[in-house]
Design a protein around this motif. Sequence first.
Motif, PDB file in Angstrom:
ATOM      1  N   LYS A 114     -25.357 -17.743  41.780  1.00  0.00           N
ATOM      2  CA  LYS A 114     -26.812 -17.710  41.951  1.00  0.00           C
ATOM      3  C   LYS A 114     -27.459 -19.081  41.747  1.00  0.00           C
ATOM      4  O   LYS A 114     -28.628 -19.274  42.106  1.00  0.00           O
ATOM      5  CB  LYS A 114     -27.416 -16.709  40.973  1.00  0.00           C
ATOM      6  CG  LYS A 114     -26.943 -15.266  41.179  1.00  0.00           C
ATOM      7  CD  LYS A 114     -27.476 -14.359  40.077  1.00  0.00           C
ATOM      8  CE  LYS A 114     -26.921 -12.943  40.209  1.00  0.00           C
ATOM      9  NZ  LYS A 114     -27.383 -12.062  39.102  1.00  0.00           N
ATOM     10  N   LEU A 115     -26.729 -20.004  41.163  1.00  0.00           N
ATOM     11  CA  LEU A 115     -27.294 -21.325  40.866  1.00  0.00           C
ATOM     12  C   LEU A 115     -27.385 -22.183  42.129  1.00  0.00           C
ATOM     13  O   LEU A 115     -26.504 -22.142  42.989  1.00  0.00           O
ATOM     14  CB  LEU A 115     -26.440 -22.036  39.817  1.00  0.00           C
ATOM     15  CG  LEU A 115     -26.317 -21.328  38.461  1.00  0.00           C
ATOM     16  CD1 LEU A 115     -25.373 -22.096  37.543  1.00  0.00           C
ATOM     17  CD2 LEU A 115     -27.687 -21.170  37.807  1.00  0.00           C
ATOM     18  N   LYS A 116     -28.444 -22.977  42.203  1.00  0.00           N
ATOM     19  CA  LYS A 116     -28.643 -23.829  43.374  1.00  0.00           C
ATOM     20  C   LYS A 116     -27.917 -25.164  43.207  1.00  0.00           C
ATOM     21  O   LYS A 116     -27.803 -25.683  42.097  1.00  0.00           O
ATOM     22  CB  LYS A 116     -30.135 -24.073  43.595  1.00  0.00           C
ATOM     23  CG  LYS A 116     -30.915 -22.820  43.961  1.00  0.00           C
ATOM     24  CD  LYS A 116     -32.382 -23.155  44.191  1.00  0.00           C
ATOM     25  CE  LYS A 116     -33.166 -21.905  44.579  1.00  0.00           C
ATOM     26  NZ  LYS A 116     -34.612 -22.220  44.823  1.00  0.00           N
ATOM     27  N   PRO A 117     -27.443 -25.740  44.325  1.00  0.00           N
ATOM     28  CA  PRO A 117     -26.819 -27.068  44.268  1.00  0.00           C
ATOM     29  C   PRO A 117     -27.811 -28.094  43.721  1.00  0.00           C
ATOM     30  O   PRO A 117     -29.024 -27.981  43.949  1.00  0.00           O
ATOM     31  CB  PRO A 117     -26.460 -27.357  45.723  1.00  0.00           C
ATOM     32  CG  PRO A 117     -26.394 -26.022  46.382  1.00  0.00           C
ATOM     33  CD  PRO A 117     -27.418 -25.171  45.688  1.00  0.00           C
ATOM     34  N   VAL A 118     -27.301 -29.089  43.000  1.00  0.00           N
ATOM     35  CA  VAL A 118     -28.158 -30.069  42.342  1.00  0.00           C
ATOM     36  C   VAL A 118     -28.241 -31.378  43.120  1.00  0.00           C
ATOM     37  O   VAL A 118     -29.301 -32.015  43.166  1.00  0.00           O
ATOM     38  CB  VAL A 118     -27.639 -30.345  40.912  1.00  0.00           C
ATOM     39  CG1 VAL A 118     -28.485 -31.415  40.232  1.00  0.00           C
ATOM     40  CG2 VAL A 118     -27.637 -29.067  40.084  1.00  0.00           C
ATOM     41  N   PHE A 119     -27.154 -31.782  43.743  1.00  0.00           N
ATOM     42  CA  PHE A 119     -27.090 -33.126  44.310  1.00  0.00           C
ATOM     43  C   PHE A 119     -27.203 -33.181  45.829  1.00  0.00           C
ATOM     44  O   PHE A 119     -27.383 -34.253  46.390  1.00  0.00           O
ATOM     45  CB  PHE A 119     -25.771 -33.788  43.882  1.00  0.00           C
ATOM     46  CG  PHE A 119     -25.631 -33.900  42.403  1.00  0.00           C
ATOM     47  CD1 PHE A 119     -26.216 -34.943  41.707  1.00  0.00           C
ATOM     48  CD2 PHE A 119     -24.926 -32.944  41.680  1.00  0.00           C
ATOM     49  CE1 PHE A 119     -26.097 -35.041  40.327  1.00  0.00           C
ATOM     50  CE2 PHE A 119     -24.800 -33.033  40.299  1.00  0.00           C
ATOM     51  CZ  PHE A 119     -25.390 -34.086  39.615  1.00  0.00           C
ATOM     52  N   LYS A 120     -27.081 -32.036  46.472  1.00  0.00           N
ATOM     53  CA  LYS A 120     -27.100 -32.003  47.933  1.00  0.00           C
ATOM     54  C   LYS A 120     -27.642 -30.641  48.357  1.00  0.00           C
ATOM     55  O   LYS A 120     -27.197 -29.614  47.845  1.00  0.00           O
ATOM     56  CB  LYS A 120     -25.678 -32.223  48.466  1.00  0.00           C
ATOM     57  CG  LYS A 120     -25.575 -32.418  49.951  1.00  0.00           C
ATOM     58  CD  LYS A 120     -24.103 -32.685  50.314  1.00  0.00           C
ATOM     59  CE  LYS A 120     -23.931 -32.837  51.818  1.00  0.00           C
ATOM     60  NZ  LYS A 120     -22.495 -33.048  52.171  1.00  0.00           N
ATOM     61  N   LYS A 121     -28.585 -30.640  49.283  1.00  0.00           N
ATOM     62  CA  LYS A 121     -29.271 -29.402  49.647  1.00  0.00           C
ATOM     63  C   LYS A 121     -28.310 -28.284  50.022  1.00  0.00           C
ATOM     64  O   LYS A 121     -28.458 -27.146  49.576  1.00  0.00           O
ATOM     65  CB  LYS A 121     -30.247 -29.677  50.788  1.00  0.00           C
ATOM     66  CG  LYS A 121     -31.102 -28.470  51.159  1.00  0.00           C
ATOM     67  CD  LYS A 121     -32.105 -28.810  52.238  1.00  0.00           C
ATOM     68  CE  LYS A 121     -32.958 -27.595  52.585  1.00  0.00           C
ATOM     69  NZ  LYS A 121     -33.948 -27.904  53.652  1.00  0.00           N
ATOM     70  N   ASP A 122     -27.333 -28.597  50.843  1.00  0.00           N
ATOM     71  CA  ASP A 122     -26.358 -27.591  51.266  1.00  0.00           C
ATOM     72  C   ASP A 122     -25.014 -27.798  50.576  1.00  0.00           C
ATOM     73  O   ASP A 122     -23.963 -27.431  51.100  1.00  0.00           O
ATOM     74  CB  ASP A 122     -26.181 -27.624  52.784  1.00  0.00           C
ATOM     75  CG  ASP A 122     -25.744 -28.993  53.280  1.00  0.00           C
ATOM     76  OD1 ASP A 122     -25.847 -29.968  52.500  1.00  0.00           O
ATOM     77  OD2 ASP A 122     -25.292 -29.102  54.436  1.00  0.00           O
TER      78      ASP A 122
ATOM     79  N   PHE B 182     -12.013 -32.666  50.957  1.00  0.00           N
ATOM     80  CA  PHE B 182     -10.753 -31.949  50.721  1.00  0.00           C
ATOM     81  C   PHE B 182     -10.902 -30.427  50.796  1.00  0.00           C
ATOM     82  O   PHE B 182      -9.975 -29.694  50.454  1.00  0.00           O
ATOM     83  CB  PHE B 182     -10.175 -32.358  49.372  1.00  0.00           C
ATOM     84  CG  PHE B 182      -9.908 -33.839  49.265  1.00  0.00           C
ATOM     85  CD1 PHE B 182      -8.876 -34.429  49.987  1.00  0.00           C
ATOM     86  CD2 PHE B 182     -10.710 -34.643  48.472  1.00  0.00           C
ATOM     87  CE1 PHE B 182      -8.637 -35.802  49.898  1.00  0.00           C
ATOM     88  CE2 PHE B 182     -10.484 -36.010  48.377  1.00  0.00           C
ATOM     89  CZ  PHE B 182      -9.452 -36.588  49.102  1.00  0.00           C
ATOM     90  N   GLY B 183     -12.043 -29.979  51.236  1.00  0.00           N
ATOM     91  CA  GLY B 183     -12.212 -28.557  51.492  1.00  0.00           C
ATOM     92  C   GLY B 183     -12.174 -27.670  50.261  1.00  0.00           C
ATOM     93  O   GLY B 183     -11.618 -26.566  50.301  1.00  0.00           O
ATOM     94  N   VAL B 184     -12.772 -28.123  49.161  1.00  0.00           N
ATOM     95  CA  VAL B 184     -12.856 -27.290  47.957  1.00  0.00           C
ATOM     96  C   VAL B 184     -14.106 -26.426  48.073  1.00  0.00           C
ATOM     97  O   VAL B 184     -15.228 -26.944  48.138  1.00  0.00           O
ATOM     98  CB  VAL B 184     -12.916 -28.142  46.677  1.00  0.00           C
ATOM     99  CG1 VAL B 184     -12.935 -27.244  45.444  1.00  0.00           C
ATOM    100  CG2 VAL B 184     -11.728 -29.095  46.609  1.00  0.00           C
ATOM    101  N   THR B 185     -13.946 -25.140  48.102  1.00  0.00           N
ATOM    102  CA  THR B 185     -15.062 -24.232  48.359  1.00  0.00           C
ATOM    103  C   THR B 185     -15.912 -23.986  47.120  1.00  0.00           C
ATOM    104  O   THR B 185     -15.472 -24.195  45.981  1.00  0.00           O
ATOM    105  CB  THR B 185     -14.557 -22.878  48.865  1.00  0.00           C
ATOM    106  OG1 THR B 185     -13.844 -22.217  47.802  1.00  0.00           O
ATOM    107  CG2 THR B 185     -13.635 -23.049  50.069  1.00  0.00           C
ATOM    108  N   ARG B 186     -17.124 -23.517  47.349  1.00  0.00           N
ATOM    109  CA  ARG B 186     -18.019 -23.153  46.244  1.00  0.00           C
ATOM    110  C   ARG B 186     -17.396 -22.028  45.421  1.00  0.00           C
ATOM    111  O   ARG B 186     -17.469 -22.027  44.181  1.00  0.00           O
ATOM    112  CB  ARG B 186     -19.376 -22.717  46.814  1.00  0.00           C
ATOM    113  CG  ARG B 186     -20.344 -22.070  45.819  1.00  0.00           C
ATOM    114  CD  ARG B 186     -20.868 -23.065  44.785  1.00  0.00           C
ATOM    115  NE  ARG B 186     -21.723 -22.395  43.813  1.00  0.00           N
ATOM    116  CZ  ARG B 186     -23.046 -22.240  43.936  1.00  0.00           C
ATOM    117  NH1 ARG B 186     -23.674 -22.690  45.009  1.00  0.00           N
ATOM    118  NH2 ARG B 186     -23.737 -21.646  42.992  1.00  0.00           N
ATOM    119  N   GLN B 187     -16.753 -21.082  46.076  1.00  0.00           N
ATOM    120  CA  GLN B 187     -16.106 -19.975  45.385  1.00  0.00           C
ATOM    121  C   GLN B 187     -15.028 -20.487  44.429  1.00  0.00           C
ATOM    122  O   GLN B 187     -14.937 -20.037  43.279  1.00  0.00           O
ATOM    123  CB  GLN B 187     -15.484 -19.010  46.404  1.00  0.00           C
ATOM    124  CG  GLN B 187     -14.601 -17.906  45.819  1.00  0.00           C
ATOM    125  CD  GLN B 187     -15.378 -16.818  45.126  1.00  0.00           C
ATOM    126  OE1 GLN B 187     -16.580 -16.704  45.338  1.00  0.00           O
ATOM    127  NE2 GLN B 187     -14.706 -16.020  44.301  1.00  0.00           N
TER     128      GLN B 187
END
Length: 464
Positions: free
Chosen positions: A277-285, A209-214
């Motif tokens: 600054k936090l890294k994703p937990v469940f998927k590399k990208d 659904f295109g929910v961005t990290r931001q």
Amino acid sequence: MDKAINRQQILLQHLNPSLTSSSEQNYNPALSASVCLAGDSASYQRTNLFGDDVVIVAAYRTALCKSKRGGFKDTYPDDLLAPVLRAVIEKTNLNPSEVGDIVVGTVLAPGSQRASECRMAAFYAGFPETVPVRTVNRQCSSGLQAVADVAAAIKAGFYDIGIGAGLESMTSNPMAWEGSVNPRAKQMEQAQNCLLPMGVTSENVAHRFGVTRQEQDQAAAESHRKAAAATASGKFKDEIIPVKTKIVDPKTGDEKPVTISVDDGIRHNTSVSDLAKLKPVFKKDGSTTAGNSSQVSDGAGAVLLMKRSVAMQKGLPILGVFRTFSAVGVDPAIMGVGPAVAIPAAVKAAGLELDDIDLFEINEAFASQFVYCRKKLELDPLKINVNGGAMAIGHPLGATGARCVATLLHEMKRRGKDCRFGVISMCIGTGMGAAAVFERGDRTDELCNARKIDSNNLLSKDAR
């Protein structure tokens, strides 16, 4: 016009004691409408129905604490539940023997063990052996399901007073699969998706659904900001019951007595830039991080419900009215979309529109699904989680529903006349959603069949 008539029919169903969902096909709108238009004589029947409303007279929770390292890391689950069970009785001066049942939503502990712990907690809280206890597990909606089960039992006439509660110690019972998985699951995609880690379903929602990290980090920062403001202003004091417990030093074993009364997962200085600054937990990208997900927590809550007529007889203030509850199924791979389906179902069942709802408590399992549901339903952000949500406060699975009831109804009470209807909703693992509609206790329409007139024309023969 058809939409308006349908809405009127749903509202009229609440006034008809003999009408059930199974009899809707035989519904006679003309007959029901004539009852409402019958002048003073209709008020006798209306009074009886008004008294049959299921109302909430008390709703409390413990503080929510970070599992394994927070304030309740050394607290037994039954010692979490007992204080809130005791509070709903002591603060209302209700005789505990009058409670018809205690239903506790809980998820992670083995069923028989948690059932025993809940029974023990009832004894610790001062309930006599005559009051029964049971547990219910609909995963993340278990606490709300417990409240709904009690409301339904009261409505059905099984008893007049009951408690819907929630309990989870994710310190004592971490999320884990015990035993082997049926190999048959590999042959069916939906069954296989029921086993997906919740974080993976969050990534699926964000991607599909295109929910961005931001957007996700912004939602998390807002949750912490609002929760910190609510804590600082003392808003949670009305709903939190202080718990006397202990903290054990893991190195020395020394025990320190403490009283826990503040949620300890709220980060007062969280910012979007820090979360980025936090890294994703469940998927590399991916985009789901520890910062934009709900916190793993320990806590409990309890809600005291009864028939309105009983509450009025006892002179108890009515905090809220339980109106409707809906549970729905969705695709397990995107289980987080559940509230976007459940909320419209519950609101429609109440004869309302989304615009009629003044406040929403939507569980923030993950920022991705929270943002999606908010956008999908086109909800006003100013109405949602006004005191923060699970990303800041925490998400003790089985207790979340009861926590949300306490938070919602106390906030509705504070807001007064401009806040009438509230909704609680959450997504549920394996692909479901649940929602319930509440009405503020003192905002319910009074009996008003007769209108004010200036002439001597009588409205009905009862007025003579």
